[in-house]
Design a protein around this motif. Structure first.
Motif, mmCIF file in Angstrom:
data_model
loop_
_atom_site.group_PDB
_atom_site.id
_atom_site.type_symbol
_atom_site.label_atom_id
_atom_site.label_comp_id
_atom_site.label_asym_id
_atom_site.label_seq_id
_atom_site.Cartn_x
_atom_site.Cartn_y
_atom_site.Cartn_z
ATOM 1 N N SER A 163 30.624 -1.244 -4.757
ATOM 2 C CA SER A 163 30.672 0.219 -4.709
ATOM 3 C C SER A 163 29.843 0.829 -5.836
ATOM 4 O O SER A 163 29.117 1.807 -5.629
ATOM 5 C CB SER A 163 32.121 0.706 -4.813
ATOM 6 O OG SER A 163 32.887 0.270 -3.718
ATOM 7 N N ARG A 185 40.492 10.904 3.784
ATOM 8 C CA ARG A 185 39.619 9.730 3.690
ATOM 9 C C ARG A 185 38.173 10.182 3.681
ATOM 10 O O ARG A 185 37.784 11.094 4.414
ATOM 11 C CB ARG A 185 39.828 8.792 4.885
ATOM 12 C CG ARG A 185 41.192 8.152 4.973
ATOM 13 C CD ARG A 185 41.329 6.966 4.047
ATOM 14 N NE ARG A 185 40.448 5.870 4.423
ATOM 15 C CZ ARG A 185 40.356 4.729 3.731
ATOM 16 N NH1 ARG A 185 41.082 4.550 2.638
ATOM 17 N NH2 ARG A 185 39.542 3.771 4.123
ATOM 18 N N LEU A 186 37.356 9.536 2.829
ATOM 19 C CA LEU A 186 35.926 9.837 2.776
ATOM 20 C C LEU A 186 35.174 8.576 2.381
ATOM 21 O O LEU A 186 35.326 8.077 1.261
ATOM 22 C CB LEU A 186 35.643 10.953 1.771
ATOM 23 C CG LEU A 186 34.166 11.347 1.613
ATOM 24 C CD1 LEU A 186 33.645 11.958 2.915
ATOM 25 C CD2 LEU A 186 33.985 12.307 0.447
ATOM 26 N N PHE A 187 34.395 8.031 3.319
ATOM 27 C CA PHE A 187 33.588 6.836 3.060
ATOM 28 C C PHE A 187 34.424 5.712 2.438
ATOM 29 O O PHE A 187 34.029 5.100 1.452
ATOM 30 C CB PHE A 187 32.405 7.163 2.152
ATOM 31 C CG PHE A 187 31.473 8.194 2.700
ATOM 32 C CD1 PHE A 187 30.868 8.031 3.942
ATOM 33 C CD2 PHE A 187 31.198 9.349 1.976
ATOM 34 C CE1 PHE A 187 30.007 8.990 4.452
ATOM 35 C CE2 PHE A 187 30.340 10.315 2.481
ATOM 36 C CZ PHE A 187 29.749 10.132 3.722
ATOM 37 N N GLY A 188 35.575 5.467 3.021
ATOM 38 C CA GLY A 188 36.408 4.358 2.579
ATOM 39 C C GLY A 188 37.324 4.661 1.415
ATOM 40 O O GLY A 188 38.041 3.768 0.950
ATOM 41 N N TRP A 235 35.370 9.898 -6.953
ATOM 42 C CA TRP A 235 35.325 9.146 -5.699
ATOM 43 C C TRP A 235 35.326 7.651 -5.979
ATOM 44 O O TRP A 235 35.986 6.878 -5.258
ATOM 45 C CB TRP A 235 34.079 9.524 -4.895
ATOM 46 C CG TRP A 235 33.997 8.790 -3.583
ATOM 47 C CD1 TRP A 235 34.557 9.154 -2.399
ATOM 48 C CD2 TRP A 235 33.338 7.531 -3.357
ATOM 49 N NE1 TRP A 235 34.289 8.213 -1.434
ATOM 50 C CE2 TRP A 235 33.545 7.198 -1.991
ATOM 51 C CE3 TRP A 235 32.612 6.660 -4.152
ATOM 52 C CZ2 TRP A 235 33.037 6.036 -1.425
ATOM 53 C CZ3 TRP A 235 32.100 5.496 -3.590
ATOM 54 C CH2 TRP A 235 32.312 5.205 -2.241
ATOM 55 N N ARG A 269 37.850 5.062 -4.464
ATOM 56 C CA ARG A 269 37.343 3.993 -3.590
ATOM 57 C C ARG A 269 37.729 2.605 -4.091
ATOM 58 O O ARG A 269 38.094 1.732 -3.300
ATOM 59 C CB ARG A 269 35.814 4.100 -3.506
ATOM 60 C CG ARG A 269 35.148 3.010 -2.661
ATOM 61 C CD ARG A 269 35.460 3.202 -1.202
ATOM 62 N NE ARG A 269 34.773 2.241 -0.360
ATOM 63 C CZ ARG A 269 35.224 1.011 -0.085
ATOM 64 N NH1 ARG A 269 36.363 0.599 -0.610
ATOM 65 N NH2 ARG A 269 34.535 0.215 0.706
#
Length: 222
Positions: free
Chosen positions: A77, A149-152, A191, A195
């Motif tokens: 990530s 949820r946003l991009f995992g 984020w 994440r």
């Protein structure tokens, strides 16, 4: 009621910490020269004290899991974020100053580049992320949950609230409204925490962003 008490604790801790930071930054109690180490120490002490069981803290910020979690996923990530954001920012920055302002672009490193890198990692990235993402964002997450949820990444109001305090803190301490712009990279730091569930990712990315900025400033002669 419990959620608002938890959120209220975060606000009170921030207010106390930013008050102390303002005193150091403006040399009210001690010399301004002391601010370089007093400010990061304040963020660290505030985060540690606020998470002690005595203060109803719910997290231990200094566990292996809290810092590294799943190392492979954390590294992936961080790498993807860095490869997407930093080159794009660099291109926009160079074009803006080179084309719009007519600056002469001369790739170079700032003076004492190694010291600057160490400072950004140990005195900026680590203490600020420990407090704003490690303590404040996770405190608000505990209070309000992470329903989106946003991009995992699972995130909630805590990401936005902690980042508003992050930006407001820069404004209150410096008095420069332009410092509110840190809200936008702060969203990326938050984020990454959401994440990966780790602190090492936002600490490193925060540091990399600052190192990139100071290096680019040397390129355009700022």
């Amino acid at each position: 009621m419990v959620r608002w008490r938890m959120a209220g604790q975060g606000v009170v801790v921030f207010a106390a910490a930013i008050g102390a930071v303002w005193l150091w930054r403006n040399g009210v109690l001690l010399s301004k020269n002391d601010a370089a180490w007093l400010i990061p120490l304040t963020w660290i002490v505030a985060a540690v004290l606020a998470t002690w069981p005595l203060f109803a803290g719910s997290r231990d910020l200094f566990t292996i899991t809290q810092w590294f979690g799943a190392p492979r996923e954390t590294a992936r990530s961080l790498l993807v974020m860095s490869l997407i954001v930093l080159p794009a920012f660099g291109m926009i920055y160079v074009l803006y100053y080179g084309w719009w302002h007519g600056a002469v672009i001369a790739p170079s490193l700032p003076e004492r580049w190694g010291a600057m890198v160490a400072y950004q990692l140990l005195y900026v990235g680590f203490p600020e992320e420990l407090f704003f993402r490690g303590y404040l964002q996770q405190r608000f997450d505990d209070a309000f949950g992470r329903p989106h949820r946003l991009f995992g990444a699972s995130w909630g109001p805590g990401l936005l609230l902690a980042n508003l305090f992050f930006a407001a803190g820069h404004l209150l301490v410096t008095g420069d409204a332009a410092r509110l712009a840190v809200f936008f990279p702060g969203l990326l730091f938050g984020w990454l925490l959401a994440r990966t569930g780790t602190l090492i990712a936002p600490v490193l990315f925060h540091s990399l962003c600052n190192i990139t900025l100071f290096t680019l400033q040397a390129w355009v002669g700022l």
